[in-house]
Motif scaffolding. Sequence first.
Motif, mmCIF file in Angstrom:
data_model
loop_
_atom_site.group_PDB
_atom_site.id
_atom_site.type_symbol
_atom_site.label_atom_id
_atom_site.label_comp_id
_atom_site.label_asym_id
_atom_site.label_seq_id
_atom_site.Cartn_x
_atom_site.Cartn_y
_atom_site.Cartn_z
ATOM 1 N N ASP A 1 -2.902 8.940 -20.989
ATOM 2 C CA ASP A 1 -3.335 9.541 -22.259
ATOM 3 C C ASP A 1 -3.841 10.965 -22.065
ATOM 4 N N LYS A 2 -4.522 11.209 -20.926
ATOM 5 C CA LYS A 2 -5.150 12.524 -20.762
ATOM 6 C C LYS A 2 -4.140 13.621 -20.436
ATOM 7 N N THR A 3 -2.895 13.248 -20.161
ATOM 8 C CA THR A 3 -1.846 14.238 -19.950
ATOM 9 C C THR A 3 -1.546 14.997 -21.235
ATOM 10 N N PHE A 4 -1.827 14.385 -22.370
ATOM 11 C CA PHE A 4 -1.466 14.943 -23.666
ATOM 12 C C PHE A 4 -2.700 15.561 -24.327
ATOM 13 N N PRO A 5 -2.717 16.883 -24.541
ATOM 14 C CA PRO A 5 -3.901 17.540 -25.098
ATOM 15 C C PRO A 5 -4.340 16.966 -26.442
ATOM 16 N N GLU A 6 -3.378 16.475 -27.225
ATOM 17 C CA GLU A 6 -3.718 15.943 -28.545
ATOM 18 C C GLU A 6 -4.643 14.745 -28.469
ATOM 19 N N SER A 7 -4.614 14.010 -27.378
ATOM 20 C CA SER A 7 -5.431 12.803 -27.243
ATOM 21 C C SER A 7 -6.917 13.157 -27.256
ATOM 22 N N LEU B 1 -2.655 17.354 -10.463
ATOM 23 C CA LEU B 1 -2.595 17.188 -11.908
ATOM 24 C C LEU B 1 -3.783 16.380 -12.426
ATOM 25 N N PHE B 2 -4.176 15.364 -11.680
ATOM 26 C CA PHE B 2 -5.306 14.535 -12.095
ATOM 27 C C PHE B 2 -6.550 15.401 -12.297
ATOM 28 N N ASP B 3 -6.845 16.251 -11.337
ATOM 29 C CA ASP B 3 -8.006 17.139 -11.445
ATOM 30 C C ASP B 3 -7.806 18.183 -12.543
ATOM 31 N N LEU B 4 -6.592 18.724 -12.635
ATOM 32 C CA LEU B 4 -6.307 19.747 -13.639
ATOM 33 C C LEU B 4 -6.522 19.207 -15.048
ATOM 34 N N CYS C 1 -10.283 18.776 -15.975
ATOM 35 C CA CYS C 1 -10.981 20.032 -16.247
ATOM 36 C C CYS C 1 -10.459 20.701 -17.517
ATOM 37 N N ALA C 2 -9.148 20.630 -17.734
ATOM 38 C CA ALA C 2 -8.575 21.260 -18.920
ATOM 39 C C ALA C 2 -9.041 20.571 -20.193
ATOM 40 N N ARG C 3 -9.053 19.233 -20.203
ATOM 41 C CA ARG C 3 -9.469 18.519 -21.418
ATOM 42 C C ARG C 3 -10.926 18.817 -21.742
ATOM 43 N N MET D 1 1.931 1.655 -4.272
ATOM 44 C CA MET D 1 1.157 2.765 -4.823
ATOM 45 C C MET D 1 -0.133 2.995 -4.045
ATOM 46 N N ARG D 2 -0.529 4.260 -3.953
ATOM 47 C CA ARG D 2 -1.832 4.659 -3.406
ATOM 48 C C ARG D 2 -2.615 5.328 -4.524
ATOM 49 N N PHE D 3 -3.761 4.754 -4.868
ATOM 50 C CA PHE D 3 -4.564 5.332 -5.935
ATOM 51 C C PHE D 3 -5.437 6.458 -5.392
ATOM 52 N N LEU D 4 -5.686 7.455 -6.233
ATOM 53 C CA LEU D 4 -6.262 8.719 -5.780
ATOM 54 C C LEU D 4 -7.773 8.744 -5.646
ATOM 55 N N GLY D 5 -8.479 7.878 -6.363
ATOM 56 C CA GLY D 5 -9.928 8.059 -6.429
ATOM 57 C C GLY D 5 -10.231 9.291 -7.270
ATOM 58 N N GLN D 6 -10.950 10.253 -6.700
ATOM 59 C CA GLN D 6 -11.228 11.535 -7.359
ATOM 60 C C GLN D 6 -12.009 11.374 -8.672
#
Length: 274
Positions: free
Chosen positions: A148-154, A191-194, A197-199, A219-224
């Motif tokens: 969901d956070k990939t989309f600025p409209e969310s 991208l996850f961090d970007l 911060c952008a939202r 899959m390897r999950f990122l944490g962060q």
Amino acid sequence: MTLIRIAAAAAHFGRDIEHSLGRIGKIIDDARASGAGLLVLPDAAIGGYLADLRHPDPASLPPALEPDDPVLGRVAALAGDLVVCVGYCEADGEDRYNAAVSLHGDGVLGRHRKVHLPAAEALAYRAGDSFAAFDTPVGRLGMLIDYDKTFPESARTLALDGAEIVACLSAWPASLTNAAPRMSQDRQSRLFDLYDCARAAENQLVVVSANQTGGAGGMRFLGQAKVVGPAGNILARTWGKAGLAVAELDVAAEIAAARRVLSHLDELRPEAYR
């Protein structure tokens, strides 16, 4: 001045619900000991995430819980005076949703069903159809589930609905198609961090981003996990390890300061957008 402490968790969760509840209880205890008033847990913390994002096996999907399942009541009891956001698979008749619920000792404060489904996730889940903010003891809150956070409209929709804090619950893996030798070089890691911060910066609000760690299937999950201020500045983070990112801030004051000269929501020109 109203200071609150906000905690974002990075942790691994699998299929065993009782084991997940034990881990959730421990994380809640740690958040409470840190003085937190809000704790955001990862997506799929109850029952785990898909074992294969590209080809989900119908025989090994996460257990689906009804919206009033006693398991959620147990999490609310563990939460007590904390506001806790947690992800799970929600049953609605024959349909399943990747869902999140915000809980407090008094019960459910708000719900969200993931709207944007990546890759083959649509084979396992139906998509939600709305974003809405809700009031909590720590302020007005909205929730997003990973893609969901990939989309600025969310996040913008939540901001326009008065959200001061956006909780992002994720089970976000490293790149499945272009693996990097180091996690810091991974495209999905950047991208996850970007997006976090952008939202926060574009809506001038607080983003609390939790994520799974460890692995599931291939899959390897990122944490962060992190807490991001209204200027897009990271206030606390876990990097790639399991743990809690905890930040103390006056949410209303930080938002007011960020919007003092340039107030993005007031300066929108929706008539120019298509």
